[in-house]
Design an enzyme around this catalytic site. Structure first.
Site, mmCIF file in Angstrom:
data_model
loop_
_atom_site.group_PDB
_atom_site.id
_atom_site.type_symbol
_atom_site.label_atom_id
_atom_site.label_comp_id
_atom_site.label_asym_id
_atom_site.label_seq_id
_atom_site.Cartn_x
_atom_site.Cartn_y
_atom_site.Cartn_z
ATOM 1 N NE ARG A 194 48.303 49.756 15.113
ATOM 2 C CZ ARG A 194 48.162 48.706 14.300
ATOM 3 N NH1 ARG A 194 47.819 47.528 14.800
ATOM 4 N NH2 ARG A 194 48.358 48.836 13.005
ATOM 5 C CB CYS A 205 51.738 50.939 14.186
ATOM 6 S SG CYS A 205 51.311 52.689 13.998
#
Length: 302
Positions: free
Chosen positions: A266, A261
């Site tokens: 994430r 990410c």
């Protein structure tokens, strides 16, 4: 005449009895079925490793176990008895990167300060769709803490279940946590990413937003934003739903998967979905992620 009046009175009495019985029975007919109110348990969703995720109801049942530590990650509302860490406890600046994982010494200090022992069951929760919990889960796994669970849906799920919250975290006696090694098999670097170029056996998964994806990406990367793994209520989708989501884009269990990410947060969330919920065995989190890759001088696809 008398008989006629008696008949009328009898009929009136009968109609009143029927109406009263009908009124008393009506609420029971409209009451929701017990199964409609029952919480979906993690074990019912088809996950490969359901022990890595826990529902609010299941947490309620074990929360008083002395070997269970409930760890809130940057939260304001607390599950009773839980301890807390802040972002500064697990997010450091190192080698020019703003989202670096803590060192062995830093992480030992953090876990010791909140009273965690090496053999404790750690249950993580947050208020951001399990994003922070997933990042801390990855750090714990990198430093080989085996027994870690994430509260499915975070603090919102706890509150939606009708359970009480506290205004401040609990305080536990400090321990001496000892990290006994690292797990490099779940860590990707820019060198790992370079091996994915033109290699059909390695899939690079970009978990960022559409806007970030369009600005530039790792060559050949597949884009599935991390939030696609979630239902509207912030809990994870079922195994069947997740399987369809990832396999449709070529993220399959037979490949080595590299998630990234901006700074590895994430990416950790998507890695949790792949490894713990779907059972993928070869997934690595690019800890430096785009922040590191963009500075590396390696090619950028647009």
């Amino acid at each position: 005449m008398f008989k006629k009046k008696l008949l009328i009175v009898t009929l009136l009495i009968l109609s009143l009895v029927v109406s009263v019985v009908g009124c008393t029975q009506q609420p029971a007919q409209e009451a929701p079925k017990a199964e409609e109110n029952a919480e979906t348990k993690v074990g019912d969703l088809g996950y490969a490793h359901p022990e890595s995720l826990i529902s609010a109801q299941e947490l309620k049942e074990i929360m008083n176990d002395e070997n269970v530590v409930i760890l809130g990650v940057e939260v304001r509302d607390y599950i009773p008895g839980s301890v807390k860490i802040k972002e500064e406890d697990f997010n450091y600046t190192a080698d020019g990167l703003k989202n670096a994982r803590p060192t062995k010494e830093q992480w030992e200090k953090v876990l010791s300060n909140v009273g965690i022992d090496n053999d404790d069951t750690i249950v993580l929760y947050d208020a951001k769709n399990m994003l922070l919990s997933a990042r801390v889960w990855w750090i714990l796994k990198y430093y080989n803490h085996d027994d870690v669970k994430i509260l499915n849906g975070g603090i919102k799920a706890w509150e939606n279940a009708g359970y009480e919250t506290a205004s401040s975290p609990a305080k536990k006696e400090a321990t001496t946590y000892e990290i006994k090694g690292e797990n490099p098999d779940i860590l990707a670097t820019v060198e790992t990413v370079k091996t994915s170029f033109d290699n059909e056996n390695i899939a690079t998964l970009d978990t960022r937003s559409d806007k970030e994806w369009r600005k530039g990406r790792v060559p050949g990367a597949v884009h599935i934003e991390w939030t696609n793994a979630l239902r509207e209520d912030g809990t994870f989708k079922s195994a069947d739903e997740l399987k369809a989501l990832y396999e449709e884009k070529g993220i399959t269990a037979d490949k080595e998967i590299i998630t990234y990410c901006l700074g590895g947060w994430r990416a950790a969330h998507s890695m949790f979905a792949l490894t713990e919920l779907l059972g993928y065995e070869n997934v690595k989190n690019y800890d430096g992620s785009w922040e590191d890759y963009e500075k590396s001088g390696e090619p950028i696809e647009k």
